[in-house]
Design a protein around this motif. Structure first.
Motif, short mmCIF file in Angstrom:
data_model
loop_
_atom_site.label_atom_id
_atom_site.label_comp_id
_atom_site.label_asym_id
_atom_site.label_seq_id
_atom_site.Cartn_x
_atom_site.Cartn_y
_atom_site.Cartn_z
N SER A 118 -52.12 61.24 -15.05
CA SER A 118 -51.91 62.50 -14.39
C SER A 118 -52.88 63.39 -14.32
CB SER A 118 -50.47 63.18 -15.16
OG SER A 118 -49.45 62.36 -15.29
N THR A 119 -53.40 63.64 -15.22
CA THR A 119 -54.60 64.82 -15.42
C THR A 119 -55.62 64.18 -14.78
OG1 THR A 119 -55.32 64.02 -17.69
CG2 THR A 119 -53.95 65.88 -17.41
N THR A 120 -56.20 63.01 -14.80
CA THR A 120 -57.19 62.49 -14.11
C THR A 120 -56.83 62.68 -12.53
OG1 THR A 120 -57.88 61.17 -15.90
CG2 THR A 120 -58.72 60.69 -13.70
N SER A 121 -55.92 62.06 -11.94
CA SER A 121 -55.62 62.12 -10.58
C SER A 121 -55.56 63.27 -9.97
CB SER A 121 -54.33 61.48 -10.47
OG SER A 121 -53.21 61.88 -11.19
N ALA A 122 -55.05 64.28 -10.91
CA ALA A 122 -54.80 65.65 -10.37
C ALA A 122 -56.08 66.49 -10.19
CB ALA A 122 -53.91 66.41 -11.26
N GLY A 123 -56.91 66.35 -11.23
CA GLY A 123 -58.53 66.82 -11.02
C GLY A 123 -59.21 66.18 -10.28
N ALA A 124 -58.95 64.93 -9.89
CA ALA A 124 -59.98 64.13 -9.04
C ALA A 124 -59.49 64.58 -7.54
CB ALA A 124 -59.68 62.59 -9.07
N MET A 125 -58.24 65.15 -7.40
CA MET A 125 -58.03 65.87 -5.95
C MET A 125 -59.08 66.57 -5.18
SD MET A 125 -53.93 66.45 -6.08
CE MET A 125 -53.96 67.22 -4.41
N VAL A 126 -59.92 67.14 -6.16
CA VAL A 126 -61.12 68.11 -5.68
C VAL A 126 -62.05 67.32 -4.80
CG1 VAL A 126 -63.34 68.90 -6.49
CG2 VAL A 126 -61.28 69.46 -8.01
N PHE A 136 -62.32 65.43 -16.99
CA PHE A 136 -62.75 64.14 -16.60
C PHE A 136 -62.60 63.97 -15.09
CE2 PHE A 136 -62.11 59.55 -15.80
CZ PHE A 136 -63.29 59.05 -15.62
N GLY A 137 -61.29 64.38 -14.76
CA GLY A 137 -60.82 64.11 -13.29
C GLY A 137 -61.63 64.84 -12.31
N VAL A 138 -61.93 66.27 -12.76
CA VAL A 138 -62.64 67.26 -12.08
C VAL A 138 -64.02 66.79 -11.82
CG1 VAL A 138 -63.27 69.85 -11.78
CG2 VAL A 138 -61.02 69.12 -12.65
N PHE A 139 -64.66 66.44 -12.99
CA PHE A 139 -66.16 66.01 -13.03
C PHE A 139 -66.12 64.72 -11.90
CE2 PHE A 139 -69.39 63.41 -15.84
CZ PHE A 139 -70.49 63.93 -14.87
N MET A 140 -65.11 63.75 -11.98
CA MET A 140 -65.47 62.62 -11.26
C MET A 140 -64.93 63.08 -9.62
SD MET A 140 -66.18 60.06 -12.96
CE MET A 140 -67.03 61.08 -13.71
N GLY A 141 -64.03 63.85 -9.42
CA GLY A 141 -63.84 64.49 -8.20
C GLY A 141 -64.91 65.05 -7.40
N TYR A 142 -65.95 65.81 -8.25
CA TYR A 142 -67.31 66.50 -7.85
C TYR A 142 -68.29 65.02 -7.52
CZ TYR A 142 -65.80 71.08 -7.72
OH TYR A 142 -65.06 72.44 -7.46
N LEU A 143 -67.99 64.33 -8.35
CA LEU A 143 -69.24 63.25 -8.26
C LEU A 143 -68.87 61.88 -7.68
CD1 LEU A 143 -71.69 62.60 -10.28
CD2 LEU A 143 -70.29 61.17 -11.69
#
Length: 266
Positions: A88-96, A170-177
């Motif tokens: 949940s948290t990874t996918s939400a963060g990766a929406m970036v 982690f999700g936000v990091f990957m979302g930008y990466l």
């Protein structure tokens, strides 16, 4: 004179930073609704952990065996709730990543919303989805035979929820990466590997010594050890605490680094 004063006041108002950097209930509500409209996210983050629980946590010869302050079904429930919260948290963060590709990040730079508030919104929305995943998994497990002392239910649920902050970062990091077109295609197998090495799907004791040694330095290991503590009654080792602290620092640092580069470019 009056005209000049009004002009200066208007200029001052334009440069004013809104309360909480622009973070407000309306923005949070809109972000949560956007996330909940994503059916694929709901399937993976909410339905999959429940399905896995009924596959591995119930109807097995070991399900009703004692496991500290509860039974093995409760042990499986905690592990799968952590897995769902991680998804949940990874996918939400990766929406970036998607928002950057669509130009939404660029649009937000034209509003009074501050950078810190933008990141805070992403984390809060991720925690909302994680809470939904945990509540649904625990509810299904209660109906499926998980038994534990009342305090264990509350303490483990809170531990899983708070611990999922690591994977929001982690999700936000990957979302930008990562590029938007394949961010979750990349993260899906990575998260499954994290869960496997964290002892979520198979107890680490059943793996070879080499895998056990590698597992202790992967991001899911420390969290898994900590969230099970209220059930097992075993004090977490220093390696588990250090594992969580180090990976949280790495993911937050990575998110801040990539966010700074992205906003500088925008």
């Amino acid at each position: 004179m009056t005209t000049t004063t009004h002009r200066l006041e208007a200029q001052g108002t334009q440069g004013a930073v809104p309360a909480l950097g622009g973070l407000n209930p309306t923005l949070l509500r809109l972000e949560v609704r956007r996330l909940l409209r994503n059916r694929r996210t709901l399937v993976f983050a909410v339905i999959m952990p429940v399905a896995f629980f009924f596959m591995f946590g119930t109807g097995q010869s070991y399900s009703n065996q004692d496991a500290g302050h509860g039974n093995v079904a409760a042990y499986v429930m905690i592990d799968l709730a952590l897995y769902g919260a991680m998804l949940s948290t990874t996918s939400a963060g990766a929406m970036v990543s998607v928002e950057r590709a669509q130009g939404w990040s660029r649009q937000l730079r034209l509003t009074p919303l501050t950078s810190a508030a933008y990141i805070a919104v992403k984390v809060l929305v991720a925690l909302v989805l994680a809470a939904i995943s945990i509540v649904v998994t625990y509810g299904a497990a209660a109906l499926g035979g998980a038994r534990a002392e009342p305090a264990v239910w509350v303490e483990t649920a809170l531990a899983v929820w708070i611990g999922s902050l690591v994977f929001a970062a982690f999700g936000v990091f990957m979302g930008y990466l990562l590029p938007s077109e394949n961010v979750m295609q990349v993260l899906g197998p990575v998260l499954a590997l994290f869960a496997f090495l964290g002892g979520i799907f198979v107890p680490l004791e059943q793996l070879g010594h080499a895998f056990q040694d590698v597992a202790t330095v992967t991001p899911m290991y420390g969290l898994g050890e900590l969230v099970r503590t209220p059930l097992t009654g075993d004090a977490p080792g220093w390696a588990a605490v250090a594992n969580v602290a180090v990976w949280f620092a790495v993911f937050v640092g990575g998110a801040v680094w990539r966010f700074g580069r992205d906003t500088a470019r925008v």
